[in-house]
Scaffold this motif. Structure first.
Motif: not given
Length: 279
Positions: A25-32, A46-51
């Motif tokens: 999920x983190x990878x998809x959110x990062x690459x979208x 959520x996004x900020x917490x995971x950079x």
């Protein structure tokens, strides 16, 4: 050369605890190219917490028509879009399913990124039967419509799973007790959050527990045991059974519910037959 369409990813996000998110999920959110979310402020946390710095756009019930067209246009032009809800799996009791429906109607690729779901999380720790369950979601807000919906569920033998608002939960528990009987039930409130609460008891016990509070807060899942017995076998018609029960002193509503349970009919159908008989 025609541009190849992107993918619409349906991404499950944490119910509360930000650690409850998958690496995928983190990878998809990062690459979208874009994240479509109910509340951009909540997703930003959520996004900020995971950079993650992927742009976001709001997508909720009151803007879904025109915003959905924008989201799908991004996919048509080759961009991947991550669809998220405020918490849990998108499309479950929120407008995300319409976006998925429209994307599939166009032949666009839609891929699930599985993860947290409030209904399944609550059910998994309820101690109620999980081999078969019926997800009802939110009941109608108005009491009359809510009671009618519950009357129609009275004969279902599967465990029933509801979402409920904290401002309506006491009224809903009372309507459930009247329509279903004082069944075994389970309350899940604020799952995975700081003040999470999990409590087993009868419907009346759960209501009494919540009634002690000045205010009920948080997102709620209620799991309720199904009907314990199959409808009784009877040769009586709905009309004759209704007449007999009312003659015995039952109220009209009590008689309709009893007939529905005895014959395995929806309460609405019993009302229809009884009203026709009385005309």
């Amino acid at each position: 050369m025609t541009e190849r369409p992107g993918t619409l990813y349906v991404v499950a996000t944490p119910l509360g605890n930000l650690e409850d998110v998958t690496l995928r999920a983190l990878r998809v959110l990062r690459e979208a190219k874009l994240v479509a979310c109910e509340d951009t402020r909540r997703t930003a946390g959520l996004l900020k917490a995971h950079g993650i710095s992927t742009p976001t756009t709001s997508f909720f019930e009151h803007n879904e028509r025109w915003k959905g067209a924008h989201v799908l246009d991004v996919v048509r032009k080759g961009g991947d879009v991550a669809l998220v809800s405020d918490a849990g799996t998108p499309g479950i009791s929120d407008p995300g399913y319409r976006l998925v429906r429209d994307a599939r109607a166009e032949g666009l690729t839609v891929v699930p990124i599985p993860g947290p779901n409030a209904a399944v999380a609550a059910l998994s720790v309820s101690g109620l039967p999980t081999d078969r369950f019926l997800f009802v979601g939110f009941l109608p807000a108005r009491s009359g419509a809510r009671r009618m919906a519950l009357d129609e569920l009275a004969g279902e033998r599967e465990t029933l799973v509801f979402y409920e608002s904290p401002v309506r939960v006491l009224a809903s528990l009372e309507d459930m007790r009247q329509a279903l009987g004082d069944r075994a039930a389970f309350l899940c409130r604020e799952a995975t959050k700081l003040h999470e609460e999990y409590r087993r008891g009868t419907l009346s016990e759960l209501a009494a527990h919540l009634a002690q509070r000045k205010e009920v807060r948080g997102e709620i899942v209620l799991a309720v045991s199904g009907a314990s017995e199959a409808p009784a076998v009877t040769t009586e018609t709905a009309e004759s059974l209704f007449v007999r029960l009312t003659a015995e002193g039952r109220t009209r509503r009590e008689a309709v519910k009893a007939v529905a349970r005895a014959l395995g009919l929806p309460a609405r159908e019993v009302y229809r037959r009884v009203l026709q008989e009385g005309e």
